[in-house]
Design a protein around this motif. Structure first.
Motif, PDB file in Angstrom:
ATOM      1  N   VAL A   1      41.845  38.899  44.058  1.00  0.00           N
ATOM      2  CA  VAL A   1      41.065  39.454  42.997  1.00  0.00           C
ATOM      3  C   VAL A   1      39.478  38.367  42.922  1.00  0.00           C
ATOM      4  O   VAL A   1      39.472  37.625  43.733  1.00  0.00           O
ATOM      5  CB  VAL A   1      41.714  39.073  41.920  1.00  0.00           C
ATOM      6  N   THR A   2      38.688  39.353  42.559  1.00  0.00           N
ATOM      7  CA  THR A   2      37.723  39.362  42.772  1.00  0.00           C
ATOM      8  C   THR A   2      36.983  39.733  41.249  1.00  0.00           C
ATOM      9  O   THR A   2      36.780  40.547  41.034  1.00  0.00           O
ATOM     10  CB  THR A   2      36.545  40.676  43.576  1.00  0.00           C
ATOM     11  N   PHE A   3      35.855  38.312  40.914  1.00  0.00           N
ATOM     12  CA  PHE A   3      35.328  38.669  39.110  1.00  0.00           C
ATOM     13  C   PHE A   3      34.214  38.651  38.971  1.00  0.00           C
ATOM     14  O   PHE A   3      33.100  38.621  40.620  1.00  0.00           O
ATOM     15  CB  PHE A   3      35.596  37.604  38.835  1.00  0.00           C
ATOM     16  N   ALA A   4      33.772  39.227  38.557  1.00  0.00           N
ATOM     17  CA  ALA A   4      32.073  39.696  38.097  1.00  0.00           C
ATOM     18  C   ALA A   4      31.450  38.633  38.553  1.00  0.00           C
ATOM     19  O   ALA A   4      29.656  39.005  39.261  1.00  0.00           O
ATOM     20  CB  ALA A   4      32.180  40.173  36.285  1.00  0.00           C
ATOM     21  N   ASP A   5      31.430  37.363  38.762  1.00  0.00           N
ATOM     22  CA  ASP A   5      30.030  36.361  39.174  1.00  0.00           C
ATOM     23  C   ASP A   5      30.151  36.395  40.592  1.00  0.00           C
ATOM     24  O   ASP A   5      30.192  35.191  40.953  1.00  0.00           O
ATOM     25  CB  ASP A   5      30.413  35.485  37.988  1.00  0.00           C
TER      26      ASP A   5
ATOM     27  N   MET B   1      40.013  46.264  50.243  1.00  0.00           N
ATOM     28  CA  MET B   1      40.162  47.609  49.389  1.00  0.00           C
ATOM     29  C   MET B   1      40.038  47.014  48.399  1.00  0.00           C
ATOM     30  O   MET B   1      41.050  46.457  47.836  1.00  0.00           O
ATOM     31  CB  MET B   1      40.600  48.268  50.353  1.00  0.00           C
ATOM     32  N   ALA B   2      38.784  47.445  47.320  1.00  0.00           N
ATOM     33  CA  ALA B   2      39.503  47.341  46.358  1.00  0.00           C
ATOM     34  C   ALA B   2      40.243  48.870  45.374  1.00  0.00           C
ATOM     35  O   ALA B   2      40.356  49.862  46.148  1.00  0.00           O
ATOM     36  CB  ALA B   2      38.027  47.090  44.672  1.00  0.00           C
ATOM     37  N   ILE B   3      41.090  48.585  44.730  1.00  0.00           N
ATOM     38  CA  ILE B   3      41.786  49.427  43.506  1.00  0.00           C
ATOM     39  C   ILE B   3      41.613  49.377  42.135  1.00  0.00           C
ATOM     40  O   ILE B   3      40.994  49.128  41.523  1.00  0.00           O
ATOM     41  CB  ILE B   3      43.708  49.159  43.679  1.00  0.00           C
ATOM     42  N   ALA B   4      41.095  50.334  41.752  1.00  0.00           N
ATOM     43  CA  ALA B   4      40.498  50.700  40.127  1.00  0.00           C
ATOM     44  C   ALA B   4      41.051  52.166  39.654  1.00  0.00           C
ATOM     45  O   ALA B   4      41.154  52.989  40.438  1.00  0.00           O
ATOM     46  CB  ALA B   4      38.802  50.547  40.335  1.00  0.00           C
ATOM     47  N   ARG B   5      41.027  51.811  38.798  1.00  0.00           N
ATOM     48  CA  ARG B   5      41.528  53.077  37.541  1.00  0.00           C
ATOM     49  C   ARG B   5      40.342  53.844  37.126  1.00  0.00           C
ATOM     50  O   ARG B   5      39.444  52.870  36.288  1.00  0.00           O
ATOM     51  CB  ARG B   5      42.523  53.150  36.821  1.00  0.00           C
ATOM     52  N   GLY B   6      40.263  54.903  37.527  1.00  0.00           N
ATOM     53  CA  GLY B   6      38.847  55.338  36.586  1.00  0.00           C
ATOM     54  C   GLY B   6      37.581  55.473  37.350  1.00  0.00           C
ATOM     55  O   GLY B   6      37.854  55.101  38.621  1.00  0.00           O
ATOM     56  N   GLU B   7      36.466  55.692  36.844  1.00  0.00           N
ATOM     57  CA  GLU B   7      35.368  55.787  37.583  1.00  0.00           C
ATOM     58  C   GLU B   7      35.128  54.406  37.108  1.00  0.00           C
ATOM     59  O   GLU B   7      35.451  53.970  36.066  1.00  0.00           O
ATOM     60  CB  GLU B   7      34.926  56.672  37.220  1.00  0.00           C
ATOM     61  N   MET B   8      34.432  53.862  37.784  1.00  0.00           N
ATOM     62  CA  MET B   8      33.631  52.867  37.536  1.00  0.00           C
ATOM     63  C   MET B   8      31.985  53.253  36.953  1.00  0.00           C
ATOM     64  O   MET B   8      31.751  53.997  37.307  1.00  0.00           O
ATOM     65  CB  MET B   8      33.479  52.109  38.537  1.00  0.00           C
ATOM     66  N   PRO B   9      30.883  52.283  36.262  1.00  0.00           N
ATOM     67  CA  PRO B   9      29.655  52.670  35.878  1.00  0.00           C
ATOM     68  C   PRO B   9      29.108  52.767  37.466  1.00  0.00           C
ATOM     69  O   PRO B   9      29.307  52.131  38.430  1.00  0.00           O
ATOM     70  CB  PRO B   9      29.247  51.652  35.280  1.00  0.00           C
ATOM     71  N   GLN B  10      28.306  54.141  37.151  1.00  0.00           N
ATOM     72  CA  GLN B  10      27.343  54.227  38.072  1.00  0.00           C
ATOM     73  C   GLN B  10      25.987  53.169  38.895  1.00  0.00           C
ATOM     74  O   GLN B  10      26.295  52.788  40.402  1.00  0.00           O
ATOM     75  CB  GLN B  10      26.741  55.380  38.096  1.00  0.00           C
ATOM     76  N   ASP B  11      26.118  52.325  37.414  1.00  0.00           N
ATOM     77  CA  ASP B  11      24.457  51.607  38.117  1.00  0.00           C
ATOM     78  C   ASP B  11      25.900  50.059  38.262  1.00  0.00           C
ATOM     79  O   ASP B  11      26.019  50.072  37.215  1.00  0.00           O
ATOM     80  CB  ASP B  11      23.974  51.640  37.031  1.00  0.00           C
TER      81      ASP B  11
ATOM     82  N   GLU C   1      36.919  42.985  39.050  1.00  0.00           N
ATOM     83  CA  GLU C   1      35.909  43.892  40.688  1.00  0.00           C
ATOM     84  C   GLU C   1      36.852  44.500  40.580  1.00  0.00           C
ATOM     85  O   GLU C   1      36.293  45.871  41.497  1.00  0.00           O
ATOM     86  CB  GLU C   1      34.898  43.274  40.496  1.00  0.00           C
ATOM     87  N   ALA C   2      37.637  43.111  41.564  1.00  0.00           N
ATOM     88  CA  ALA C   2      38.432  43.696  42.944  1.00  0.00           C
ATOM     89  C   ALA C   2      40.207  43.531  43.200  1.00  0.00           C
ATOM     90  O   ALA C   2      39.317  42.472  42.182  1.00  0.00           O
ATOM     91  CB  ALA C   2      38.084  44.027  43.934  1.00  0.00           C
ATOM     92  N   ILE C   3      40.537  44.179  43.382  1.00  0.00           N
ATOM     93  CA  ILE C   3      41.663  43.429  43.353  1.00  0.00           C
ATOM     94  C   ILE C   3      42.616  44.298  44.538  1.00  0.00           C
ATOM     95  O   ILE C   3      42.009  45.706  45.224  1.00  0.00           O
ATOM     96  CB  ILE C   3      42.949  44.004  42.085  1.00  0.00           C
ATOM     97  N   LYS C   4      43.781  43.502  45.484  1.00  0.00           N
ATOM     98  CA  LYS C   4      44.491  43.719  45.888  1.00  0.00           C
ATOM     99  C   LYS C   4      45.794  43.341  46.373  1.00  0.00           C
ATOM    100  O   LYS C   4      46.234  41.946  46.113  1.00  0.00           O
ATOM    101  CB  LYS C   4      43.984  43.318  48.062  1.00  0.00           C
ATOM    102  N   PRO C   5      46.751  43.839  46.143  1.00  0.00           N
ATOM    103  CA  PRO C   5      48.086  43.734  45.979  1.00  0.00           C
ATOM    104  C   PRO C   5      48.667  42.272  47.233  1.00  0.00           C
ATOM    105  O   PRO C   5      48.752  43.277  47.730  1.00  0.00           O
ATOM    106  CB  PRO C   5      49.004  44.704  45.001  1.00  0.00           C
ATOM    107  N   LEU C   6      49.187  41.179  46.758  1.00  0.00           N
ATOM    108  CA  LEU C   6      49.677  40.893  47.684  1.00  0.00           C
ATOM    109  C   LEU C   6      51.093  40.747  47.511  1.00  0.00           C
ATOM    110  O   LEU C   6      51.523  41.171  46.602  1.00  0.00           O
ATOM    111  CB  LEU C   6      48.893  39.638  48.178  1.00  0.00           C
ATOM    112  N   PRO C   7      51.636  40.526  48.349  1.00  0.00           N
ATOM    113  CA  PRO C   7      53.209  39.793  48.779  1.00  0.00           C
ATOM    114  C   PRO C   7      53.695  39.032  47.972  1.00  0.00           C
ATOM    115  O   PRO C   7      52.636  38.377  47.375  1.00  0.00           O
ATOM    116  CB  PRO C   7      53.855  39.441  50.155  1.00  0.00           C
TER     117      PRO C   7
END
Length: 111
Positions: A40-44, A1-11, A28-34
């Motif tokens: 974390v997932t990065f753009a590449d 599950m990714a958590i993001a603030r605001g809107e990501m670019p549509q394209d 691009e994506a994060i999930k907090p863990l204990p």
């Protein structure tokens, strides 16, 4: 599950445009863990777990000790960094290097 603030670019290709130059450490994506860790997932496409427990819980990071606060981590849609409601953030390039080292890929960012 990714958590993001605001809107990501549509394209998704907008990340590679002049307005959004692609750098590998863009989050691009994060999930907090204990235990103050983030998945974390990065753009590449690099994906892993970053341990932030070594960051002293003083100054702006003192709020991490409040129950549930660390889990409020989001992605800033303008900077593509991990941040929290009070404005704390962590360096995405350092997180990227940590994941690369864990995976045995060395720690140098591509130039």
């Amino acid at each position: 599950m990714a958590i993001a603030r605001g809107e990501m670019p549509q394209d998704a290709n907008a990340l590679g445009s002049d307005a959004y130059p692609t750098v590998p450490w863009m989050v691009e994506a994060i999930k907090p863990l204990p235990d103050y860790r983030l998945e974390v997932t990065f753009a590449d496409g690099l994906h892993g777990v970053v341990d932030l427990s070594h960051i002293p819980h003083t100054g702006v990071f003192a709020v991490w000790d409040e129950p549930g606060y660390f889990e409020k981590a989001t992605i800033d849609p303008e900077t593509w960094t991990v941040c929290w409601p009070n404005g704390e953030d962590v360096a995405p390039d350092a997180m990227y290097e940590e994941v690369k080292k864990q995976q045995g890929e060395g720690g140098s960012l591509p130039r």
